[in-house]
Scaffold this active site. Sequence first.
Site, PDB file in Angstrom:
ATOM      1  N   ASN A  14      -1.968   0.520   6.698  1.00 52.55           N
ATOM      2  CA  ASN A  14      -1.421  -0.719   7.264  1.00 52.55           C
ATOM      3  C   ASN A  14      -0.577  -1.544   6.286  1.00 52.55           C
ATOM      4  O   ASN A  14      -0.508  -2.762   6.400  1.00 52.55           O
ATOM      5  CB  ASN A  14      -2.523  -1.548   7.923  1.00 52.55           C
ATOM      6  CG  ASN A  14      -3.594  -1.993   6.947  1.00 52.55           C
ATOM      7  OD1 ASN A  14      -3.498  -1.736   5.756  1.00 52.55           O
ATOM      8  ND2 ASN A  14      -4.598  -2.676   7.451  1.00 52.55           N
ATOM      9  N   GLU A  66     -10.009 -10.411  -7.133  1.00 51.54           N
ATOM     10  CA  GLU A  66      -9.055  -9.299  -6.990  1.00 51.54           C
ATOM     11  C   GLU A  66      -7.909  -9.409  -8.004  1.00 51.54           C
ATOM     12  O   GLU A  66      -7.463  -8.395  -8.547  1.00 51.54           O
ATOM     13  CB  GLU A  66      -8.519  -9.262  -5.551  1.00 51.54           C
ATOM     14  CG  GLU A  66      -9.602  -8.889  -4.554  1.00 51.54           C
ATOM     15  CD  GLU A  66      -9.190  -9.024  -3.093  1.00 51.54           C
ATOM     16  OE1 GLU A  66     -10.039  -8.739  -2.225  1.00 51.54           O
ATOM     17  OE2 GLU A  66      -8.044  -9.416  -2.816  1.00 51.54           O
ATOM     18  N   PHE A 113     -15.016   4.486   7.745  1.00 49.48           N
ATOM     19  CA  PHE A 113     -13.656   4.754   7.273  1.00 49.48           C
ATOM     20  C   PHE A 113     -13.516   4.668   5.746  1.00 49.48           C
ATOM     21  O   PHE A 113     -12.415   4.833   5.214  1.00 49.48           O
ATOM     22  CB  PHE A 113     -12.649   3.804   7.944  1.00 49.48           C
ATOM     23  CG  PHE A 113     -12.938   2.329   7.721  1.00 49.48           C
ATOM     24  CD1 PHE A 113     -12.545   1.685   6.556  1.00 49.48           C
ATOM     25  CD2 PHE A 113     -13.605   1.598   8.692  1.00 49.48           C
ATOM     26  CE1 PHE A 113     -12.808   0.345   6.353  1.00 49.48           C
ATOM     27  CE2 PHE A 113     -13.881   0.238   8.494  1.00 49.48           C
ATOM     28  CZ  PHE A 113     -13.482  -0.380   7.326  1.00 49.48           C
ATOM     29  N   ARG A 170      -2.355 -14.384   4.951  1.00 46.73           N
ATOM     30  CA  ARG A 170      -2.984 -13.604   6.030  1.00 46.73           C
ATOM     31  C   ARG A 170      -2.165 -13.749   7.320  1.00 46.73           C
ATOM     32  O   ARG A 170      -2.015 -12.784   8.070  1.00 46.73           O
ATOM     33  CB  ARG A 170      -4.434 -14.060   6.266  1.00 46.73           C
ATOM     34  CG  ARG A 170      -5.410 -13.762   5.133  1.00 46.73           C
ATOM     35  CD  ARG A 170      -5.698 -12.305   4.907  1.00 46.73           C
ATOM     36  NE  ARG A 170      -6.183 -11.614   6.083  1.00 46.73           N
ATOM     37  CZ  ARG A 170      -6.838 -10.439   6.037  1.00 46.73           C
ATOM     38  NH1 ARG A 170      -7.096  -9.855   4.875  1.00 46.73           N
ATOM     39  NH2 ARG A 170      -7.213  -9.854   7.138  1.00 46.73           N
ATOM     40  N   ARG A 208       2.762  -6.432   8.885  1.00 43.97           N
ATOM     41  CA  ARG A 208       2.111  -5.240   9.452  1.00 43.97           C
ATOM     42  C   ARG A 208       2.764  -4.814  10.760  1.00 43.97           C
ATOM     43  O   ARG A 208       2.888  -3.615  11.036  1.00 43.97           O
ATOM     44  CB  ARG A 208       0.607  -5.488   9.606  1.00 43.97           C
ATOM     45  CG  ARG A 208      -0.123  -5.366   8.265  1.00 43.97           C
ATOM     46  CD  ARG A 208      -1.553  -5.808   8.346  1.00 43.97           C
ATOM     47  NE  ARG A 208      -2.329  -5.410   7.169  1.00 43.97           N
ATOM     48  CZ  ARG A 208      -3.522  -5.905   6.866  1.00 43.97           C
ATOM     49  NH1 ARG A 208      -4.082  -6.819   7.656  1.00 43.97           N
ATOM     50  NH2 ARG A 208      -4.161  -5.489   5.787  1.00 43.97           N
ATOM     51  N   THR A 267      -5.181  -6.618  11.061  1.00 45.72           N
ATOM     52  CA  THR A 267      -5.456  -5.348  10.386  1.00 45.72           C
ATOM     53  C   THR A 267      -4.823  -4.175  11.135  1.00 45.72           C
ATOM     54  O   THR A 267      -4.237  -3.277  10.518  1.00 45.72           O
ATOM     55  CB  THR A 267      -6.985  -5.133  10.301  1.00 45.72           C
ATOM     56  OG1 THR A 267      -7.575  -6.288   9.696  1.00 45.72           O
ATOM     57  CG2 THR A 267      -7.327  -3.899   9.490  1.00 45.72           C
ATOM     58  N   LYS A 311       0.821  -1.213   0.000  1.00 48.04           N
ATOM     59  CA  LYS A 311       0.000   0.000   0.000  1.00 48.04           C
ATOM     60  C   LYS A 311       0.860   1.270   0.000  1.00 48.04           C
ATOM     61  O   LYS A 311       2.072   1.211   0.245  1.00 48.04           O
ATOM     62  CB  LYS A 311      -0.937  -0.043   1.210  1.00 48.04           C
ATOM     63  CG  LYS A 311      -1.934  -1.209   1.168  1.00 48.04           C
ATOM     64  CD  LYS A 311      -2.911  -1.131   2.348  1.00 48.04           C
ATOM     65  CE  LYS A 311      -3.925  -2.251   2.304  1.00 48.04           C
ATOM     66  NZ  LYS A 311      -4.872  -2.162   3.465  1.00 48.04           N
ATOM     67  N   TYR A 323     -12.816  -1.679  -2.834  1.00 46.67           N
ATOM     68  CA  TYR A 323     -13.254  -1.708  -1.439  1.00 46.67           C
ATOM     69  C   TYR A 323     -14.763  -1.512  -1.293  1.00 46.67           C
ATOM     70  O   TYR A 323     -15.229  -1.115  -0.230  1.00 46.67           O
ATOM     71  CB  TYR A 323     -12.481  -0.665  -0.632  1.00 46.67           C
ATOM     72  CG  TYR A 323     -11.048  -1.091  -0.326  1.00 46.67           C
ATOM     73  CD1 TYR A 323     -10.792  -2.134   0.568  1.00 46.67           C
ATOM     74  CD2 TYR A 323      -9.958  -0.469  -0.925  1.00 46.67           C
ATOM     75  CE1 TYR A 323      -9.492  -2.535   0.856  1.00 46.67           C
ATOM     76  CE2 TYR A 323      -8.651  -0.868  -0.647  1.00 46.67           C
ATOM     77  CZ  TYR A 323      -8.437  -1.906   0.253  1.00 46.67           C
ATOM     78  OH  TYR A 323      -7.154  -2.309   0.543  1.00 46.67           O
ATOM     79  N   HIS A 351      -2.098  -5.437   1.710  1.00 47.39           N
ATOM     80  CA  HIS A 351      -3.392  -6.121   1.570  1.00 47.39           C
ATOM     81  C   HIS A 351      -3.155  -7.599   1.307  1.00 47.39           C
ATOM     82  O   HIS A 351      -2.184  -7.966   0.639  1.00 47.39           O
ATOM     83  CB  HIS A 351      -4.162  -5.532   0.370  1.00 47.39           C
ATOM     84  CG  HIS A 351      -5.371  -6.333  -0.016  1.00 47.39           C
ATOM     85  ND1 HIS A 351      -6.573  -6.198   0.635  1.00 47.39           N
ATOM     86  CD2 HIS A 351      -5.549  -7.301  -0.959  1.00 47.39           C
ATOM     87  CE1 HIS A 351      -7.448  -7.049   0.104  1.00 47.39           C
ATOM     88  NE2 HIS A 351      -6.852  -7.728  -0.866  1.00 47.39           N
TER      89      HIS A 351
HETATM   90  P1  DAT Z   1      -7.877  -6.365   6.122  1.00 48.54           P
HETATM   91  O1  DAT Z   1      -7.099  -5.404   5.239  1.00 48.54           O
HETATM   92  O2  DAT Z   1      -7.051  -6.846   7.269  1.00 48.54           O
HETATM   93  O3  DAT Z   1      -8.521  -7.489   5.343  1.00 48.54           O
HETATM   94  P2  DAT Z   1     -10.531  -5.183   6.301  1.00 48.54           P
HETATM   95  O4  DAT Z   1     -10.870  -5.971   5.075  1.00 48.54           O
HETATM   96  O5  DAT Z   1     -11.417  -5.325   7.500  1.00 48.54           O
HETATM   97  O6  DAT Z   1      -9.034  -5.506   6.791  1.00 48.54           O
HETATM   98  O7  DAT Z   1     -10.465  -3.636   5.949  1.00 48.54           O
HETATM   99  C1  DAT Z   1      -9.896  -3.200   4.729  1.00 48.54           C
HETATM  100  C2  DAT Z   1      -9.018  -2.009   5.006  1.00 48.54           C
HETATM  101  O8  DAT Z   1      -9.818  -0.935   5.507  1.00 48.54           O
HETATM  102  C3  DAT Z   1      -7.952  -2.230   6.086  1.00 48.54           C
HETATM  103  O9  DAT Z   1      -6.791  -2.846   5.593  1.00 48.54           O
HETATM  104  C4  DAT Z   1      -7.696  -0.836   6.553  1.00 48.54           C
HETATM  105  C5  DAT Z   1      -9.065  -0.189   6.473  1.00 48.54           C
HETATM  106  N1  DAT Z   1      -9.760  -0.264   7.762  1.00 48.54           N
HETATM  107  C6  DAT Z   1     -10.413  -1.333   8.274  1.00 48.54           C
HETATM  108  N2  DAT Z   1     -10.940  -1.076   9.478  1.00 48.54           N
HETATM  109  C7  DAT Z   1     -10.620   0.222   9.738  1.00 48.54           C
HETATM  110  C8  DAT Z   1     -10.869   1.120  10.816  1.00 48.54           C
HETATM  111  N3  DAT Z   1     -11.578   0.725  11.889  1.00 48.54           N
HETATM  112  N4  DAT Z   1     -10.375   2.373  10.729  1.00 48.54           N
HETATM  113  C9  DAT Z   1      -9.679   2.788   9.662  1.00 48.54           C
HETATM  114  N5  DAT Z   1      -9.399   1.998   8.590  1.00 48.54           N
HETATM  115  C10 DAT Z   1      -9.853   0.742   8.630  1.00 48.54           C
HETATM  116 MG    MG Z   2     -10.032  -7.502   3.965  1.00 44.79          MG
END
Ligand code: DAT
Ligand code: MG
Length: 139
Positions: free
Chosen positions: A114, A128, A59, A87, A104, A93, A11, A51, A117
Site C-alpha cells: 500500500n 519510529e 499477514f 494519516r 494510497r 490502509t 514502501k 512491525y 507508511h
Molecule cells: P496502516 O499502515 O494503515 O497503519 P496497519 O498498521 O493496520 O495499517 O497495518 C500495517 C501494515 O500491514 C499495512 O500498511 C499493510 C499490512 N496489512 C494490514 N492489514 C492487512 C491485511 N488485512 N492484509 C494484508 N496486509 C495487511
Molecule cells: Mg499502522
Amino acid sequence: MSGNRTFTMIKPDAVESNNIGNITQMISDAGFSIKAMKLTKLSRVQAQKFYAVHKERPFYDELVEYMTSGPIIAAILEKDNAVTDFRNLIGSTDPSEAEDGTIRKKYAESKGRNAIHGSDSDENAIIESEFHFQPSEIV
Ligand code: DAT
Ligand code: MG
C-alpha cells in the site's frame, strides 16, 4: 497537545513503480517539510521489529517479506498536527477504501502493498523516527 513530527516510509511497491518523486511532491504540496530522508533497505530483523505489534496477525510474514523485498525511503516530516494530517494525506490502509486525492488511492497496489507508511500516534512517531535515524541525521 498534538506534536509536529511524523515518520513515513515510501514502501517497496512505490519505489519499484518509480513514484518516489510523485509521492514526495504530494507530501511537500500538503505543507510538510522534510527533516530527514534516506533510501535504505530493511533487513528481515528490522522489518520484524518495526512491525512487531502485528506479529500475531495472519499477514505478518507476508508483510515482513514485502517490506524487505526492495528499497524504501524513510523520512521524518514536520508540520502542525503532523500525525493526523499525514494519516489523512495517505488515506485508508486498503486503497480500495481510500479517499480520492490520497497517496494510497493514487499509488497503492493493494491492502498489503500500500505504497506508504505513516505513524499512528505522536508516541510512535518518535519511536519510529529513532528506529531509523540517529540524532545527527535529522536537520
Ligand atoms: P496502516 O499502515 O494503515 O497503519 P496497519 O498498521 O493496520 O495499517 O497495518 C500495517 C501494515 O500491514 C499495512 O500498511 C499493510 C499490512 N496489512 C494490514 N492489514 C492487512 C491485511 N488485512 N492484509 C494484508 N496486509 C495487511
Ligand atoms: Mg499502522
